[in-house]
Write an enzyme that holds these catalytic residues in place. Sequence first.
Site, PDB file in Angstrom:
ATOM      1  N   SER A   1      79.908  14.966 103.523  1.00 27.40           N
ATOM      2  CA  SER A   1      80.254  15.570 104.717  1.00 27.40           C
ATOM      3  C   SER A   1      80.209  14.229 105.965  1.00 27.40           C
ATOM      4  CB  SER A   1      79.407  16.590 105.192  1.00 27.40           C
ATOM      5  OG  SER A   1      79.121  17.614 104.316  1.00 27.40           O
TER       6      SER A   1
ATOM      7  N   HIS B   1      85.068  17.635 103.632  1.00 28.33           N
ATOM      8  CA  HIS B   1      85.494  19.074 103.906  1.00 28.33           C
ATOM      9  C   HIS B   1      85.593  18.967 105.579  1.00 28.33           C
ATOM     10  CE1 HIS B   1      81.399  19.991 104.899  1.00 28.33           C
ATOM     11  NE2 HIS B   1      81.055  19.619 103.798  1.00 28.33           N
TER      12      HIS B   1
END
Length: 231
Positions: free
Chosen positions: A115, A138
């Site tokens: 992340s 993501h």
Amino acid sequence: MEEEKKVAKEQYKDDKVSEFGQITLENSKSEKKIHLLSIIGEIEGHESLPAASKTTKYEHVLPQLAAIEDSKDIEGLLIILNTVGGDVEAGLAIAEMIASLSKPTVSLVLGGSHSIGVPIAVSTKYSFIVPTGTMVVHPVRMNGMFIGAPSTYEYFKVMQDRIVGFISEHSRIKKERVEELMLKQGILTKDLGTILVGQEAVEEGVIDAVGGIQDAMEKLYGMIDGGQRKC
């Protein structure tokens, strides 16, 4: 008196490692003085996480980075990452701070850099990942790094664009490919995104090379001596 100073200095080093995951490596075989900073667990932002959680607190990291830049003794910075991500603004602030340092910097992804850990990993002048290391790319989400309700879409889009832009600016991957990896389906069972393992992260242009601690330190020593820098 000298012995007391030595004991106090060693105690200070131990406290820095246990409290902040940081240490200055002064007695290296190359006679270089480098600072080791670890980014582990969850990156904590303006809200405190439970005491039992392993965290990296950005209010600890930012002043230390400023001190490293200002130090006439520290010659380079080695960043070790094993993080699940965390607060987006805090993580991006850390990444921007690292990217703005004038001194040689190298990162090494151990375990994972997921992340918001991705921008931190690429913020250094050169980056490594171990063969089994993972990076999860993501979309920005409410908790960690999903697009919220329609009323908040624009806010999250701007935030996501900042992250995508930072990653592409500080690595060899293009913005379009980062967005493609972020929105990929079928890899993360309950989410959009992509998992890159070791060599895959290098092939995608996110990380510069596969390697371990020896490779990272040798690269940093070479950069301090005026060797290759990341273009």
